[in-house]
Design a protein around this motif. Sequence first.
Motif, PDB file in Angstrom:
ATOM      1  N   SER A  71      38.909  44.333  40.632  1.00 27.31           N
ATOM      2  CA  SER A  71      39.491  43.817  39.421  1.00 27.31           C
ATOM      3  C   SER A  71      38.509  44.651  38.094  1.00 27.31           C
ATOM      4  CB  SER A  71      38.913  41.761  39.153  1.00 27.31           C
ATOM      5  OG  SER A  71      37.492  41.475  39.185  1.00 27.31           O
ATOM      6  N   GLU A  72      37.656  45.109  38.214  1.00 25.37           N
ATOM      7  CA  GLU A  72      37.156  45.979  37.064  1.00 25.37           C
ATOM      8  C   GLU A  72      37.030  47.667  37.280  1.00 25.37           C
ATOM      9  OE1 GLU A  72      35.837  46.489  33.120  1.00 25.37           O
ATOM     10  OE2 GLU A  72      36.858  44.615  34.044  1.00 25.37           O
ATOM     11  N   TYR A  73      36.485  47.562  38.547  1.00 26.24           N
ATOM     12  CA  TYR A  73      36.924  49.036  39.177  1.00 26.24           C
ATOM     13  C   TYR A  73      37.445  49.277  39.782  1.00 26.24           C
ATOM     14  CZ  TYR A  73      32.346  48.456  36.145  1.00 26.24           C
ATOM     15  OH  TYR A  73      31.446  48.453  35.551  1.00 26.24           O
ATOM     16  N   PRO A  74      38.996  49.358  39.858  1.00 23.30           N
ATOM     17  CA  PRO A  74      40.339  49.922  40.636  1.00 23.30           C
ATOM     18  C   PRO A  74      40.341  51.031  41.616  1.00 23.30           C
ATOM     19  CG  PRO A  74      40.800  50.469  38.378  1.00 23.30           C
ATOM     20  CD  PRO A  74      39.811  50.365  38.282  1.00 23.30           C
ATOM     21  N   ASP A  92      35.099  42.375  47.816  1.00 17.65           N
ATOM     22  CA  ASP A  92      35.182  40.957  47.996  1.00 17.65           C
ATOM     23  C   ASP A  92      34.353  40.085  47.767  1.00 17.65           C
ATOM     24  OD1 ASP A  92      35.165  39.923  50.080  1.00 17.65           O
ATOM     25  OD2 ASP A  92      37.385  39.300  50.598  1.00 17.65           O
ATOM     26  N   HIS A  93      32.891  40.352  47.934  1.00 11.05           N
ATOM     27  CA  HIS A  93      31.775  39.954  48.113  1.00 11.05           C
ATOM     28  C   HIS A  93      31.241  38.952  49.199  1.00 11.05           C
ATOM     29  CE1 HIS A  93      31.606  41.233  44.700  1.00 11.05           C
ATOM     30  NE2 HIS A  93      32.293  40.900  44.072  1.00 11.05           N
ATOM     31  N   LEU A 145      28.120  36.859  32.418  1.00  7.28           N
ATOM     32  CA  LEU A 145      28.275  35.709  33.640  1.00  7.28           C
ATOM     33  C   LEU A 145      30.050  35.228  33.566  1.00  7.28           C
ATOM     34  CD1 LEU A 145      25.395  33.710  32.808  1.00  7.28           C
ATOM     35  CD2 LEU A 145      26.166  34.522  35.222  1.00  7.28           C
ATOM     36  N   THR A 146      30.591  35.052  32.564  1.00  3.14           N
ATOM     37  CA  THR A 146      31.889  34.306  31.913  1.00  3.14           C
ATOM     38  C   THR A 146      32.949  35.694  32.580  1.00  3.14           C
ATOM     39  OG1 THR A 146      31.834  35.089  30.220  1.00  3.14           O
ATOM     40  CG2 THR A 146      31.158  33.700  30.658  1.00  3.14           C
ATOM     41  N   LYS A 147      32.632  36.780  32.432  1.00  3.09           N
ATOM     42  CA  LYS A 147      33.115  37.908  32.823  1.00  3.09           C
ATOM     43  C   LYS A 147      33.913  38.065  34.391  1.00  3.09           C
ATOM     44  CE  LYS A 147      33.647  43.074  32.975  1.00  3.09           C
ATOM     45  NZ  LYS A 147      33.230  44.382  31.882  1.00  3.09           N
ATOM     46  N   TRP A 148      32.744  37.912  34.966  1.00  3.17           N
ATOM     47  CA  TRP A 148      32.653  38.294  36.791  1.00  3.17           C
ATOM     48  C   TRP A 148      32.612  36.920  36.909  1.00  3.17           C
ATOM     49  CZ3 TRP A 148      33.385  42.391  39.182  1.00  3.17           C
ATOM     50  CH2 TRP A 148      32.711  43.663  38.426  1.00  3.17           C
ATOM     51  N   TYR A 149      32.469  35.667  36.518  1.00  4.39           N
ATOM     52  CA  TYR A 149      32.878  34.503  37.566  1.00  4.39           C
ATOM     53  C   TYR A 149      34.189  33.835  36.880  1.00  4.39           C
ATOM     54  CZ  TYR A 149      28.318  35.252  40.128  1.00  4.39           C
ATOM     55  OH  TYR A 149      27.758  35.397  40.705  1.00  4.39           O
ATOM     56  N   GLN A 199      34.412  37.718  41.043  1.00  3.11           N
ATOM     57  CA  GLN A 199      36.080  38.438  41.303  1.00  3.11           C
ATOM     58  C   GLN A 199      35.529  39.820  42.575  1.00  3.11           C
ATOM     59  OE1 GLN A 199      38.576  37.106  39.923  1.00  3.11           O
ATOM     60  NE2 GLN A 199      37.086  35.458  39.515  1.00  3.11           N
ATOM     61  N   PRO A 200      36.599  40.124  42.536  1.00  2.00           N
ATOM     62  CA  PRO A 200      36.704  41.120  43.412  1.00  2.00           C
ATOM     63  C   PRO A 200      36.145  42.585  42.210  1.00  2.00           C
ATOM     64  CG  PRO A 200      38.071  40.132  44.136  1.00  2.00           C
ATOM     65  CD  PRO A 200      37.922  39.506  42.775  1.00  2.00           C
TER      66      PRO A 200
END
Length: 218
Positions: A176-179, A91-92, A154-158, A172-173
């Motif tokens: 969320s894209e790489y389970p 979660d950065h 940008l719009t995909k990850w934020y 985003q965690p």
Amino acid sequence: MPKLLDDTKYTKDANEERIILIQGRKVNLNRLEQTNVVRIFVSSTFSDMRVERNTLLEKAYPDLRSFCQKLGLDFQAMDMRWGIQDSAMIDHSICELCLDEIKTCKRLSIGPFFVAFLGNRYGYRPVPSTISVQNFDKFEVIANEKGYTSSNLLTKWYQKDANAVPVHYVLQPITSEYPHFNDDDVKYEKERNIQRQKWSDTSQQLADVIRKCASEAR
């Protein structure tokens, strides 16, 4: 409970005695109106300072702890190599955790609170975990105008967090894209390795487009 240090109320005499203490000379601790903790945050890149950090842990810290105990002090070395959970990476929140710990060390430590080891590497520079609405809107416009190939990231990850005060965009965690990014199951080992490499590439592309947009927005 020891009285917490208020660094706005240092006196000249107290500062002089802290210097004496750091130098290893005997000091009248009764004159120091603060905690009995020497809490130091140890900072460096991990890979090129592994030997040095391990040597400190095995040889230097025990001696420092014994020395401080003789003076009625509690020596604490904060090495975040073992203090960060995998969830913080996902979660950065690693940078935030480290900065919070540095603030804690500064607040509690009777003496030094931060030690940095500098080597040949800059170390990892993560993409920002949050971006203000004002900056994000600027970045989005600039990325589209300049035709940056990574602008869609940008719009995909934020995503905008409308419940935050102030409202801002949140990275985003990773999962969320790489389970399977942090999946310990042996049967997902191949997927985990692939997804870790994908995130490495994605984060680098994100960092590049954010850096370019920030430079253009100045």
